[in-house]
Write a protein that holds these residues in place. Structure first.
Motif, mmCIF file in Angstrom:
data_model
loop_
_atom_site.group_PDB
_atom_site.id
_atom_site.type_symbol
_atom_site.label_atom_id
_atom_site.label_comp_id
_atom_site.label_asym_id
_atom_site.label_seq_id
_atom_site.Cartn_x
_atom_site.Cartn_y
_atom_site.Cartn_z
ATOM 1 N N UNK A 111 -13.163 -37.032 -14.197
ATOM 2 C CA UNK A 111 -14.088 -37.111 -15.333
ATOM 3 C C UNK A 111 -14.029 -35.839 -16.186
ATOM 4 N N UNK A 112 -13.884 -34.701 -15.518
ATOM 5 C CA UNK A 112 -13.849 -33.424 -16.240
ATOM 6 C C UNK A 112 -12.452 -33.063 -16.739
ATOM 7 N N UNK A 113 -11.494 -33.941 -16.489
ATOM 8 C CA UNK A 113 -10.137 -33.700 -16.990
ATOM 9 C C UNK A 113 -9.437 -32.526 -16.325
ATOM 10 N N UNK A 114 -9.834 -32.190 -15.120
ATOM 11 C CA UNK A 114 -9.166 -31.104 -14.388
ATOM 12 C C UNK A 114 -7.915 -31.684 -13.729
ATOM 13 N N UNK A 115 -6.744 -31.039 -13.898
ATOM 14 C CA UNK A 115 -5.535 -31.582 -13.271
ATOM 15 C C UNK A 115 -5.695 -31.580 -11.749
ATOM 16 N N UNK A 116 -5.258 -32.651 -11.096
ATOM 17 C CA UNK A 116 -5.428 -32.778 -9.643
ATOM 18 C C UNK A 116 -4.730 -31.646 -8.891
ATOM 19 N N UNK A 117 -3.665 -31.101 -9.494
ATOM 20 C CA UNK A 117 -2.884 -30.046 -8.824
ATOM 21 C C UNK A 117 -3.558 -28.678 -8.940
ATOM 22 N N UNK B 142 -10.302 -27.090 -8.961
ATOM 23 C CA UNK B 142 -11.020 -28.108 -8.185
ATOM 24 C C UNK B 142 -12.000 -27.431 -7.223
ATOM 25 N N UNK B 143 -11.537 -26.391 -6.520
ATOM 26 C CA UNK B 143 -12.413 -25.676 -5.582
ATOM 27 C C UNK B 143 -13.621 -25.081 -6.304
ATOM 28 N N UNK B 144 -13.412 -24.635 -7.525
ATOM 29 C CA UNK B 144 -14.489 -24.061 -8.340
ATOM 30 C C UNK B 144 -15.490 -25.158 -8.727
ATOM 31 N N UNK B 145 -14.967 -26.304 -9.153
ATOM 32 C CA UNK B 145 -15.818 -27.419 -9.599
ATOM 33 C C UNK B 145 -16.745 -27.909 -8.480
ATOM 34 N N UNK B 146 -16.196 -27.930 -7.253
ATOM 35 C CA UNK B 146 -16.960 -28.436 -6.115
ATOM 36 C C UNK B 146 -18.248 -27.641 -5.916
ATOM 37 N N UNK B 147 -18.179 -26.345 -6.195
ATOM 38 C CA UNK B 147 -19.340 -25.475 -5.955
ATOM 39 C C UNK B 147 -20.539 -25.870 -6.808
ATOM 40 N N UNK B 148 -20.282 -26.477 -7.956
ATOM 41 C CA UNK B 148 -21.389 -26.824 -8.846
ATOM 42 C C UNK B 148 -21.629 -28.337 -8.886
ATOM 43 N N UNK B 149 -21.037 -29.063 -7.941
ATOM 44 C CA UNK B 149 -21.208 -30.518 -7.929
ATOM 45 C C UNK B 149 -22.220 -30.905 -6.867
ATOM 46 N N UNK B 150 -23.185 -31.724 -7.275
ATOM 47 C CA UNK B 150 -24.185 -32.173 -6.315
ATOM 48 C C UNK B 150 -23.867 -33.605 -5.877
#
Ligand code: CDP
Ligand code: CDP
Length: 218
Positions: free
Chosen positions: A48-54, A59-67
């Motif tokens: 959804x945020x358009x972050x490349x899977x690789x 991705x590790x950064x995004x997880x920290x702010x995902x509930x």
């Protein structure tokens, strides 16, 4: 140290984990925790945020702010940052992305924390890939559920067809083989039976027969 009953169910895709875990939880009045839904939620957010899977760092950064919140009522709703994503995460596109993000240690560290918090609330049936080996190593009952690759693909294909998805059996089979390979070959907590797991091959067996076997073990 005493704890309430913990049942860990691991195995490859389409083995019947969530179907069986849900029923066992109901019968024994335990929480059901679908850890795969949590990894799917992260894959959903990454796409959804358009972050490349690789982009492991991203991705590790995004997880920290995902509930991610699992609602344990009968409907088993999955929430991600306030959005109901219960249906959306069952998409083949998410299935193709999820094993990539699930291999990242930052993702696993955060989700395992959440999973252990869920288990601290009371007795659980938890299903996934690393529950008996890593998340709940002290679980009272550990099951490794499996079935032939052909049967697992056919089960998932029928499910997808019934929910209106237009996808061929061959495509489901190919996706599933690839995901199983990614899950068993990754470095962090790969899919494998715990040494003390009971291995149940469900090929050709009904849901009820498996449920009864697990209830007997519990
Ligand atoms: O339901 P299905 O077997 O298709 O998959 P799932 O349980 O929803 O899990 C989706 C994906 O999340 C798996 O293929 C793994 O890549 C990952 N997963 C994991 O790494 N560890 C877990 N404990 C649960 C799921
Ligand atoms: O969670 P996992 O991916 O391991 O499998 P599931 O989503 O619980 O099961 C996939 C499908 O297989 C569901 O539609 C189940 O009803 C079906 N199933 C079956 O036909 N026979 C079994 N012994 C177990 C599951």
């Amino acid at each position: 140290q005493q704890h309430e009953l913990q049942i860990a169910i691991d195995g490859p895709a389409g083995a019947g984990k969530s179907t069986i875990a849900k029923i066992v939880a109901q019968r024994l009045n335990l929480f059901y925790v679908d850890t795969g839904a949590m990894y799917r939620a992260i894959a959903y957010k990454v796409l959804k945020n358009g972050i490349p899977l690789e982009d492991e760092l991203g991705v590790n950064e995004l997880v920290k702010t995902t509930e991610v919140v699992l609602d344990h009522s009968k409907e088993q709703t999955v929430w991600c940052d306030g959005e109901n994503i219960t249906q959306a995460i069952r998409n083949p596109e998410i299935s193709r992305a999820v094993s990539i993000v699930a291999a990242y240690s930052g993702v696993r560290k955060r989700l395992v924390e959440l999973q252990r918090l869920e288990a601290a609330r009371g007795g659980v049936v938890m299903d996934g890939r690393d529950i008996g080996t890593h998340v709940l190593p002290e679980a009272d009952v550990k099951i490794y559920l499996t079935a032939s690759p052909e049967e697992r693909s056919r089960r998932r294909w029928i499910e997808l067809k019934n929910s209106g998805k237009d996808i061929s059996l061959a495509e489901v089979h190919q996706d599933m083989q690839k995901r199983d390979r990614q899950d068993t070959e990754r470095e962090v907590s790969p899919l494998e039976p715990a040494p003390d797991a009971v291995i149940l091959d469900t090929t050709g067996l009904s849901v009820e027969v498996i449920v009864e076997k697990i209830l007997a073990l519990a």
